[in-house]
Design an enzyme around this catalytic site. Structure first.
Site, PDB file in Angstrom:
ATOM      1  N   SER A 135       0.866  -1.171   0.000  1.00  0.00           N
ATOM      2  CA  SER A 135       0.000   0.000   0.000  1.00  0.00           C
ATOM      3  C   SER A 135       0.906   1.225   0.000  1.00  0.00           C
ATOM      4  O   SER A 135       1.709   1.398   0.915  1.00  0.00           O
ATOM      5  CB  SER A 135      -0.865  -0.019   1.265  1.00  0.00           C
ATOM      6  OG  SER A 135      -1.576   1.201   1.389  1.00  0.00           O
ATOM      7  N   LYS A 161      -1.172  -1.089  -4.430  1.00  0.00           N
ATOM      8  CA  LYS A 161      -2.345  -0.276  -4.060  1.00  0.00           C
ATOM      9  C   LYS A 161      -1.871   1.155  -3.898  1.00  0.00           C
ATOM     10  O   LYS A 161      -0.864   1.410  -3.242  1.00  0.00           O
ATOM     11  CB  LYS A 161      -2.926  -0.822  -2.762  1.00  0.00           C
ATOM     12  CG  LYS A 161      -3.772   0.146  -1.940  1.00  0.00           C
ATOM     13  CD  LYS A 161      -4.539  -0.624  -0.862  1.00  0.00           C
ATOM     14  CE  LYS A 161      -4.622   0.157   0.432  1.00  0.00           C
ATOM     15  NZ  LYS A 161      -5.283  -0.614   1.507  1.00  0.00           N
ATOM     16  N   LYS A 163      -3.085   5.182  -2.860  1.00  0.00           N
ATOM     17  CA  LYS A 163      -4.110   5.987  -2.210  1.00  0.00           C
ATOM     18  C   LYS A 163      -4.547   7.071  -3.187  1.00  0.00           C
ATOM     19  O   LYS A 163      -3.721   7.638  -3.912  1.00  0.00           O
ATOM     20  CB  LYS A 163      -3.548   6.633  -0.944  1.00  0.00           C
ATOM     21  CG  LYS A 163      -3.143   5.622   0.127  1.00  0.00           C
ATOM     22  CD  LYS A 163      -4.344   5.017   0.822  1.00  0.00           C
ATOM     23  CE  LYS A 163      -3.923   4.086   1.952  1.00  0.00           C
ATOM     24  NZ  LYS A 163      -5.075   3.520   2.664  1.00  0.00           N
ATOM     25  N   ASP A 188      -7.253   3.003  -3.145  1.00  0.00           N
ATOM     26  CA  ASP A 188      -7.945   3.100  -1.846  1.00  0.00           C
ATOM     27  C   ASP A 188      -8.239   4.572  -1.578  1.00  0.00           C
ATOM     28  O   ASP A 188      -7.326   5.394  -1.541  1.00  0.00           O
ATOM     29  CB  ASP A 188      -7.039   2.523  -0.745  1.00  0.00           C
ATOM     30  CG  ASP A 188      -7.737   2.449   0.620  1.00  0.00           C
ATOM     31  OD1 ASP A 188      -8.904   2.895   0.737  1.00  0.00           O
ATOM     32  OD2 ASP A 188      -7.104   1.945   1.578  1.00  0.00           O
ATOM     33  N   GLU A 213     -11.150   0.618  -3.168  1.00  0.00           N
ATOM     34  CA  GLU A 213     -11.402   0.344  -1.752  1.00  0.00           C
ATOM     35  C   GLU A 213     -12.066   1.558  -1.099  1.00  0.00           C
ATOM     36  O   GLU A 213     -11.596   2.689  -1.261  1.00  0.00           O
ATOM     37  CB  GLU A 213     -10.053   0.023  -1.081  1.00  0.00           C
ATOM     38  CG  GLU A 213     -10.142  -0.450   0.352  1.00  0.00           C
ATOM     39  CD  GLU A 213      -8.749  -0.832   0.905  1.00  0.00           C
ATOM     40  OE1 GLU A 213      -7.819  -1.098   0.111  1.00  0.00           O
ATOM     41  OE2 GLU A 213      -8.597  -0.832   2.130  1.00  0.00           O
ATOM     42  N   ASP A 238     -13.581  -1.622   3.365  1.00  0.00           N
ATOM     43  CA  ASP A 238     -12.613  -1.683   4.460  1.00  0.00           C
ATOM     44  C   ASP A 238     -13.313  -1.114   5.696  1.00  0.00           C
ATOM     45  O   ASP A 238     -13.936  -1.858   6.486  1.00  0.00           O
ATOM     46  CB  ASP A 238     -11.355  -0.887   4.059  1.00  0.00           C
ATOM     47  CG  ASP A 238     -10.335  -0.704   5.171  1.00  0.00           C
ATOM     48  OD1 ASP A 238     -10.597  -1.132   6.311  1.00  0.00           O
ATOM     49  OD2 ASP A 238      -9.256  -0.117   4.922  1.00  0.00           O
ATOM     50  N   LYS A 262      -9.420  -6.669   8.418  1.00  0.00           N
ATOM     51  CA  LYS A 262      -8.400  -6.197   9.348  1.00  0.00           C
ATOM     52  C   LYS A 262      -8.771  -6.736  10.719  1.00  0.00           C
ATOM     53  O   LYS A 262      -9.901  -6.539  11.176  1.00  0.00           O
ATOM     54  CB  LYS A 262      -8.344  -4.669   9.381  1.00  0.00           C
ATOM     55  CG  LYS A 262      -7.732  -4.066   8.134  1.00  0.00           C
ATOM     56  CD  LYS A 262      -7.605  -2.568   8.226  1.00  0.00           C
ATOM     57  CE  LYS A 262      -7.042  -2.014   6.925  1.00  0.00           C
ATOM     58  NZ  LYS A 262      -7.163  -0.556   6.843  1.00  0.00           N
ATOM     59  N   GLY A 290      -3.815  -3.713   6.306  1.00  0.00           N
ATOM     60  CA  GLY A 290      -2.764  -3.370   7.264  1.00  0.00           C
ATOM     61  C   GLY A 290      -3.057  -2.045   7.937  1.00  0.00           C
ATOM     62  O   GLY A 290      -3.837  -1.235   7.431  1.00  0.00           O
TER      63      GLY A 290
HETATM   64  O1  OSB Z   1      -7.048   2.068   4.539  1.00  0.00           O
HETATM   65  O2  OSB Z   1      -5.887   0.314   4.363  1.00  0.00           O
HETATM   66  C1  OSB Z   1      -6.050   1.444   4.836  1.00  0.00           C
HETATM   67  C2  OSB Z   1      -2.962   2.481   6.859  1.00  0.00           C
HETATM   68  C3  OSB Z   1      -3.558   3.133   7.908  1.00  0.00           C
HETATM   69  C4  OSB Z   1      -4.924   3.255   7.931  1.00  0.00           C
HETATM   70  C5  OSB Z   1      -5.707   2.727   6.915  1.00  0.00           C
HETATM   71  C6  OSB Z   1      -5.114   2.060   5.847  1.00  0.00           C
HETATM   72  C7  OSB Z   1      -3.713   1.964   5.802  1.00  0.00           C
HETATM   73  C8  OSB Z   1      -2.984   1.350   4.723  1.00  0.00           C
HETATM   74  C9  OSB Z   1      -1.600   0.853   5.031  1.00  0.00           C
HETATM   75  O3  OSB Z   1      -3.385   1.289   3.591  1.00  0.00           O
HETATM   76  C10 OSB Z   1      -1.465  -0.618   4.995  1.00  0.00           C
HETATM   77  C11 OSB Z   1      -0.130  -1.040   5.566  1.00  0.00           C
HETATM   78  O4  OSB Z   1       0.852  -0.984   4.818  1.00  0.00           O
HETATM   79  O5  OSB Z   1      -0.067  -1.404   6.750  1.00  0.00           O
HETATM   80 MG    MG Z   2      -8.239   0.876   3.264  1.00  0.00          MG
END
Ligand code: OSB
Ligand code: MG
Length: 370
Positions: A135, A161, A163, A188, A213, A238, A262, A290
């Site tokens: 991510s 992925k 953002k 995401d 996402e 999510d 999660k 994560g």
């Molecule tokens: O939306 O998946 C998410 C990190 C913090 C809060 C929300 C998210 C995320 C990530 C990071 O996308 C995932 C990771 O590398 O741990």
């Molecule tokens: Mg997410």
């Protein structure tokens, strides 16, 4: 197992690089670590609540309060046959899944050690290796993003992925697709859009993304269903999925086609297994999300990802992507094929580096059975 003590520590860990999402930038993590002692065995869990209430409503400090004033009194001195009994004991506490998950997962570690089983096996997992993606947070420039993607693909990661948020979406996706036409790509939004943005979001359909996402508000399933009806790109939820009943509601109302699991968000391994079951029975793929975890949370994520329904690459990646030095031994490593080999030692399968944890601890509280 008889629960003798619960120790809650806050450790501070600086990220190797800031992580930016549509709700803010994280530079340093404050990680609440749970150690539970039962029958003389120590088990470890991580509370994945973030620093502020921007992903969900929980924070490190709400979790601390809930563990101290409600979870610890319900569990201390209690005798449990299995960690899967924890949700029933804590059922009166509404919400606060992340606080509950940290404690429940520590007890799963205890149980796995007592039974001499790797946690993955105790949970019913079957994969010996799990598939990994990364991510990537929002970057200062498109060039910076493209170069990060290049690095991660060369390291072997199987899907990317990125953002997105309004104003930082279509051009990014277009640029990534131009340079990496074949890569498994997803986006995401962390709830940055509204249903009124549907015409704009439909343009993402041109880029054959694996999924988008959580485009819409964290607490709205109905609007996701309205959006999914108009999008070709599969929606993955999510933030909206807090338990297996949510997963069922989302599937039956066609609010999504994929679910990100999660452990913290759904309240621990017991509920995560239920979510996986609900989805697998309906052919809805799941993958492990994560929360910028330390090695402890990462080890739990790896164990969960071995359940059969976890068919898509997760956001579970190498310790070195996050930390100069992790708090577990060995650190989590990723093979050149973009997989993590599931440890086979009893319990988490990674040792917690107590000295390192102590060095990083900024506060600690212990509660003991009377
Ligand atoms: O939306 O998946 C998410 C990190 C913090 C809060 C929300 C998210 C995320 C990530 C990071 O996308 C995932 C990771 O590398 O741990
Ligand atoms: Mg997410």
């Amino acid at each position: 197992m008889q629960i003798e003590a619960i120790i809650l520590r806050e450790v501070r860990m600086e990220l190797r690089a800031p992580f930016e999402t549509s709700f803010g930038v994280t530079r340093e993590r404050r990680v609440p670590l749970i150690e539970v002692r039962a029958d003389g065995v120590s088990g470890w869990g991580e509370i994945t609540a973030p620093e502020g209430p921007f992903y969900n409503y929980e924070t490190i400090d709400t979790a601390w309060h809930i563990v101290r004033d409600f979870i610890a009194p319900l569990l201390l001195g209690r005798k449990l046959g299995s960690a899967c009994e924890v949700p029933a004991v804590l059922a009166a506490i509404r919400g606060h899944q992340m606080a509950k998950a940290g404690v429940e997962n520590a007890l799963w570690d205890v149980e796995a050690q007592q039974k001499g089983l790797p946690l993955a096996k105790l949970l019913g997992g079957t994969y010996e290796e799990i598939v990994c993606g990364v991510s990537l947070g929002l970057q200062a420039t498109t060039e910076a993003l493209l170069s990060k993607i290049d690095t991660e693909l060369k390291a072997g990661y199987q899907r990317i992925k990125i953002k997105i948020k309004p104003g930082k979406d279509l051009e990014l996706v277009r640029a990534v697709r131009e340079k990496f036409p074949q890569v498994k790509l997803m986006v995401d939004a962390n709830s940055a859009y509204r249903l009124a943005d549907v015409e704009h979001l439909k343009k993402l359909d041109d880029y054959y993304l694996m999924m988008i996402e959580q485009p819409l508000p964290w607490d709205d399933m109905h609007e996701h269903a309205r959006l999914q009806a108009q999008l070709q790109t599969p929606i993955c939820l999510d933030e909206s999925i807090h338990h297996a009943r949510h997963a069922l509601a989302a599937i039956e109302s066609r609010a999504c086609q994929i679910i990100n699991v999660k452990l913290g968000r759904v309240g621990g391994h017991t509920e995560a297994r239920r979510v996986e079951e609900v989805c697998r029975a309906r052919s809805i793929p799941v993958w492990c999300g994560g929360m910028l975890e330390s090695g402890v949370g990462r080890a739990h994520n790896i164990a969960m990802s071995t359940l059969a329904g976890f068919v898509l690459p997760g956001d579970v990646s190498a310790s070195q992507r996050y930390w100069e030095e992790d708090i577990i031994e060995p650190e989590v490593e990723v093979t050149p094929a973009g997989t993590i080999r599931v440890p086979t030692a009893p319990g988490l399968g990674y040792a917690v580096r107590r000295q390192r944890v102590e060095q990083l601890t900024v506060r600690q509280e212990t509660w003991r059975a009377q």
